[in-house]
Motif scaffolding. Structure first.
Motif, PDB file in Angstrom:
ATOM      1  N   ALA A 168      55.762 -73.795  16.992  1.00 57.79           N
ATOM      2  CA  ALA A 168      55.260 -72.431  17.222  1.00 57.79           C
ATOM      3  C   ALA A 168      55.522 -71.569  15.984  1.00 57.79           C
ATOM      4  CB  ALA A 168      55.937 -71.821  18.449  1.00 57.79           C
ATOM      5  N   GLU A 169      56.721 -71.684  15.440  1.00 61.21           N
ATOM      6  CA  GLU A 169      57.096 -70.889  14.272  1.00 61.21           C
ATOM      7  C   GLU A 169      56.166 -71.179  13.088  1.00 61.21           C
ATOM      8  OE1 GLU A 169      61.371 -70.818  13.767  1.00 61.21           O
ATOM      9  OE2 GLU A 169      61.005 -71.098  11.638  1.00 61.21           O
ATOM     10  N   ARG A 170      55.885 -72.471  12.861  1.00 60.45           N
ATOM     11  CA  ARG A 170      55.019 -72.851  11.758  1.00 60.45           C
ATOM     12  C   ARG A 170      53.596 -72.338  11.982  1.00 60.45           C
ATOM     13  NH1 ARG A 170      51.677 -77.073  11.353  1.00 60.45           N
ATOM     14  NH2 ARG A 170      52.627 -78.229  13.073  1.00 60.45           N
ATOM     15  N   LEU A 171      53.072 -72.528  13.182  1.00 55.00           N
ATOM     16  CA  LEU A 171      51.692 -72.084  13.458  1.00 55.00           C
ATOM     17  C   LEU A 171      51.600 -70.562  13.399  1.00 55.00           C
ATOM     18  CD1 LEU A 171      50.637 -74.504  16.357  1.00 55.00           C
ATOM     19  CD2 LEU A 171      49.983 -74.621  13.949  1.00 55.00           C
ATOM     20  N   PHE A 172      52.605 -69.864  13.924  1.00 54.07           N
ATOM     21  CA  PHE A 172      52.612 -68.393  13.869  1.00 54.07           C
ATOM     22  C   PHE A 172      52.628 -67.925  12.416  1.00 54.07           C
ATOM     23  CE2 PHE A 172      54.877 -67.909  18.269  1.00 54.07           C
ATOM     24  CZ  PHE A 172      53.670 -68.104  18.911  1.00 54.07           C
ATOM     25  N   ALA A 173      53.462 -68.582  11.598  1.00 56.91           N
ATOM     26  CA  ALA A 173      53.572 -68.182  10.181  1.00 56.91           C
ATOM     27  C   ALA A 173      52.250 -68.412   9.456  1.00 56.91           C
ATOM     28  CB  ALA A 173      54.695 -68.964   9.492  1.00 56.91           C
ATOM     29  N   GLU A 174      51.625 -69.560   9.735  1.00 61.75           N
ATOM     30  CA  GLU A 174      50.410 -69.925   8.992  1.00 61.75           C
ATOM     31  C   GLU A 174      49.177 -69.172   9.464  1.00 61.75           C
ATOM     32  OE1 GLU A 174      50.382 -74.206   9.430  1.00 61.75           O
ATOM     33  OE2 GLU A 174      51.038 -74.453   7.356  1.00 61.75           O
ATOM     34  N   SER A 208      56.252 -64.021  25.803  1.00 62.53           N
ATOM     35  CA  SER A 208      57.322 -63.172  25.269  1.00 62.53           C
ATOM     36  C   SER A 208      58.630 -63.946  25.164  1.00 62.53           C
ATOM     37  CB  SER A 208      57.540 -61.937  26.162  1.00 62.53           C
ATOM     38  OG  SER A 208      56.395 -61.146  26.166  1.00 62.53           O
ATOM     39  N   GLU A 209      58.896 -64.817  26.160  1.00 59.87           N
ATOM     40  CA  GLU A 209      60.138 -65.596  26.127  1.00 59.87           C
ATOM     41  C   GLU A 209      60.139 -66.594  24.958  1.00 59.87           C
ATOM     42  OE1 GLU A 209      63.161 -65.492  27.160  1.00 59.87           O
ATOM     43  OE2 GLU A 209      62.527 -63.601  28.023  1.00 59.87           O
ATOM     44  N   LEU A 210      58.976 -67.170  24.686  1.00 57.79           N
ATOM     45  CA  LEU A 210      58.863 -68.088  23.538  1.00 57.79           C
ATOM     46  C   LEU A 210      59.183 -67.336  22.246  1.00 57.79           C
ATOM     47  CD1 LEU A 210      57.900 -70.792  22.177  1.00 57.79           C
ATOM     48  CD2 LEU A 210      55.596 -69.775  22.139  1.00 57.79           C
ATOM     49  N   ILE A 211      58.582 -66.166  22.088  1.00 57.77           N
ATOM     50  CA  ILE A 211      58.780 -65.381  20.855  1.00 57.77           C
ATOM     51  C   ILE A 211      60.240 -64.920  20.744  1.00 57.77           C
ATOM     52  CG2 ILE A 211      58.149 -63.198  19.734  1.00 57.77           C
ATOM     53  CD1 ILE A 211      55.251 -63.788  20.879  1.00 57.77           C
ATOM     54  N   ARG A 212      60.802 -64.500  21.879  1.00 59.15           N
ATOM     55  CA  ARG A 212      62.227 -64.109  21.877  1.00 59.15           C
ATOM     56  C   ARG A 212      63.113 -65.274  21.474  1.00 59.15           C
ATOM     57  NH1 ARG A 212      61.571 -61.481  26.815  1.00 59.15           N
ATOM     58  NH2 ARG A 212      61.410 -59.218  26.583  1.00 59.15           N
ATOM     59  N   ALA A 213      62.769 -66.464  21.933  1.00 60.00           N
ATOM     60  CA  ALA A 213      63.586 -67.646  21.608  1.00 60.00           C
ATOM     61  C   ALA A 213      63.550 -67.931  20.101  1.00 60.00           C
ATOM     62  CB  ALA A 213      63.096 -68.866  22.395  1.00 60.00           C
ATOM     63  N   ILE A 214      62.382 -67.740  19.477  1.00 56.04           N
ATOM     64  CA  ILE A 214      62.294 -67.954  18.016  1.00 56.04           C
ATOM     65  C   ILE A 214      63.130 -66.894  17.296  1.00 56.04           C
ATOM     66  CG2 ILE A 214      60.780 -68.069  16.000  1.00 56.04           C
ATOM     67  CD1 ILE A 214      58.510 -68.935  17.836  1.00 56.04           C
ATOM     68  N   SER A 258      59.949 -73.179   4.520  1.00 55.04           N
ATOM     69  CA  SER A 258      60.398 -72.478   5.727  1.00 55.04           C
ATOM     70  C   SER A 258      59.238 -71.615   6.218  1.00 55.04           C
ATOM     71  CB  SER A 258      61.636 -71.628   5.415  1.00 55.04           C
ATOM     72  OG  SER A 258      61.310 -70.592   4.506  1.00 55.04           O
ATOM     73  N   TRP A 259      59.351 -71.131   7.426  1.00 55.81           N
ATOM     74  CA  TRP A 259      58.268 -70.346   8.045  1.00 55.81           C
ATOM     75  C   TRP A 259      58.783 -69.014   8.572  1.00 55.81           C
ATOM     76  CZ3 TRP A 259      54.429 -73.430   6.756  1.00 55.81           C
ATOM     77  CH2 TRP A 259      54.684 -74.811   6.686  1.00 55.81           C
ATOM     78  N   TYR A 260      60.094 -68.879   8.622  1.00 52.30           N
ATOM     79  CA  TYR A 260      60.673 -67.736   9.329  1.00 52.30           C
ATOM     80  C   TYR A 260      60.317 -66.383   8.705  1.00 52.30           C
ATOM     81  CZ  TYR A 260      63.946 -64.274  10.916  1.00 52.30           C
ATOM     82  OH  TYR A 260      64.476 -63.112  11.389  1.00 52.30           O
ATOM     83  N   ALA A 261      60.288 -66.301   7.366  1.00 57.70           N
ATOM     84  CA  ALA A 261      60.054 -64.989   6.729  1.00 57.70           C
ATOM     85  C   ALA A 261      58.668 -64.457   7.093  1.00 57.70           C
ATOM     86  CB  ALA A 261      60.215 -65.090   5.211  1.00 57.70           C
ATOM     87  N   ARG A 262      57.669 -65.362   7.130  1.00 56.94           N
ATOM     88  CA  ARG A 262      56.312 -64.926   7.470  1.00 56.94           C
ATOM     89  C   ARG A 262      56.206 -64.536   8.944  1.00 56.94           C
ATOM     90  NH1 ARG A 262      53.688 -69.981   4.563  1.00 56.94           N
ATOM     91  NH2 ARG A 262      55.870 -70.624   4.719  1.00 56.94           N
ATOM     92  N   PHE A 263      56.960 -65.235   9.773  1.00 57.29           N
ATOM     93  CA  PHE A 263      57.021 -64.855  11.191  1.00 57.29           C
ATOM     94  C   PHE A 263      57.689 -63.479  11.324  1.00 57.29           C
ATOM     95  CE2 PHE A 263      59.690 -64.853  15.065  1.00 57.29           C
ATOM     96  CZ  PHE A 263      58.690 -64.873  16.030  1.00 57.29           C
ATOM     97  N   ALA A 264      58.822 -63.303  10.624  1.00 58.06           N
ATOM     98  CA  ALA A 264      59.565 -62.037  10.693  1.00 58.06           C
ATOM     99  C   ALA A 264      58.718 -60.859  10.194  1.00 58.06           C
ATOM    100  CB  ALA A 264      60.862 -62.136   9.892  1.00 58.06           C
TER     101      ALA A 264
END
Lengths: 213, 213
Positions: free
Chosen positions: A27-33, A64-70, A117-123
């Motif tokens: 999810a994190e990777r797809l959200f970032a991309e 929302s729970e998925l996003i909160r978990a990330i 990493s993918w987190y910065a783009r998600f953040a």
């Protein structure tokens, strides 16, 4: 010995934890991309190799729970880095030391994740989209050091009114997150150099007098 | 008199221009509200009240051309504001004057659009998404004052290496665009106050020494 044998229940817990981690990574990777708004739970389930297309719903309930978990799985290690830095700089009267507690939890956490990493783009999306930002707010209530650093910052910026101080702090976070997202997109994020660039810029941004003309 | 009568061709040109403007207004609003990636050309055509769902394609050709057209119709008035400011401050040795030429084309243009506006949120996506940013680069090659301001800025920041100077300039634009997008989302953007906040912060960010510890 009985304790050396995994019970069926324990085996199942391990499997569930592994599946959840795979879903979160995907999810994190797809959200970032592609952007949080464009990726469906079904696409995440499929890309995570889950036979069941409803796997996201089964493991996380709501979107929302998925996003909160990330958010939560990055907030926790960042809070630990922040705690380590703040233990060292808590009593410092140097603005740079407290700015280090603002900037380096991001850059050190991103460095620890390794490339890519993918987190910065998600953040960056979380800080930008009001709906996502609200979800992050719920999670960050569990980050006491984040609030302690903010208070220390305000004490070291007596030239700013409380309102302008909050505004500058918000600007600093906006700059940090978006600059890190830009760097994350490059093949060589060079997080130590990124931290130096941000420390200098954020310190200057915070030190600036109010309406100096 | 013959010249007072609109020819059928001229009437058709006026209608086409009005339809194009409606499509651009609608696309900009939908992009700002939902994100460029999530809004289809068909949704734009429908929301613009076009009977023909292929209206975007008919009037703009490709998706990239539609996005370039939105960027262009804001870039032009911003470049005019910038030209007016830079005519006044071109010879100034005060960093604040040149920073004014960086910040105020955004805030004055947004103020002129009236509330609600959508451009700042659209621009925040353009500066963030590499694909969109490249489209903007193509358009901005026609903004000579933008480049002249950048050169003036570099001359006033001799304490920075050229590389760090470009990086700080990039940070300044990131901060300006995302801060304006945040303000635009609020009911009361108060662009004059937003400009003051940004002028102070951007000046501080640029003045900051390199690696000051």
């Amino acid at each position: 010995m009985l304790t050396a044998v995994r019970s069926p229940r324990r085996t199942r817990d391990v499997q569930v934890a592994a599946t959840r981690a795979t879903i979160l990574d995907t999810a994190e990777r797809l959200f970032a991309e592609h952007g949080v708004a464009t990726v469906s739970n079904r696409q995440i389930s499929e890309a995570a190799g889950q036979g069941n297309n409803a796997a996201v719903g089964y493991h996380f309930g709501t979107r929302s729970e998925l996003i909160r978990a990330i958010i939560r799985r990055h907030a926790a290690p960042m809070e630990e880095i922040r705690r380590g830095l703040f233990d060292r700089y808590r009593e410092s009267a140097e603005l740079r030391d407290v700015v280090t507690c603002v900037v380096c939890p991001y850059t050190q956490h991103l460095a620890a994740l390794g490339a890519p990493s993918w987190y910065a783009r998600f953040a960056a999306q979380v800080i930008t989209e009001p709906g996502l930002r609200q979800l992050a707010g719920d999670v960050l209530r569990d980050a006491p050091v984040l609030f302690a650093v903010s208070e220390a910052l305000h004490r070291l910026l007596p030239h700013l009114t409380p309102e302008v101080c909050r505004e500058r702090e918000d600007m600093a976070h906006t700059l940090i997150v978006h600059f890190c997202a830009q760097r994350e997109r490059s093949a060589q994020p060079r997080w130590a150099a990124t931290a130096t660039s941000l420390l200098d810029a954020v310190e200057g941004l915070l030190r600036a007098p109010m309406n100096s003309r």
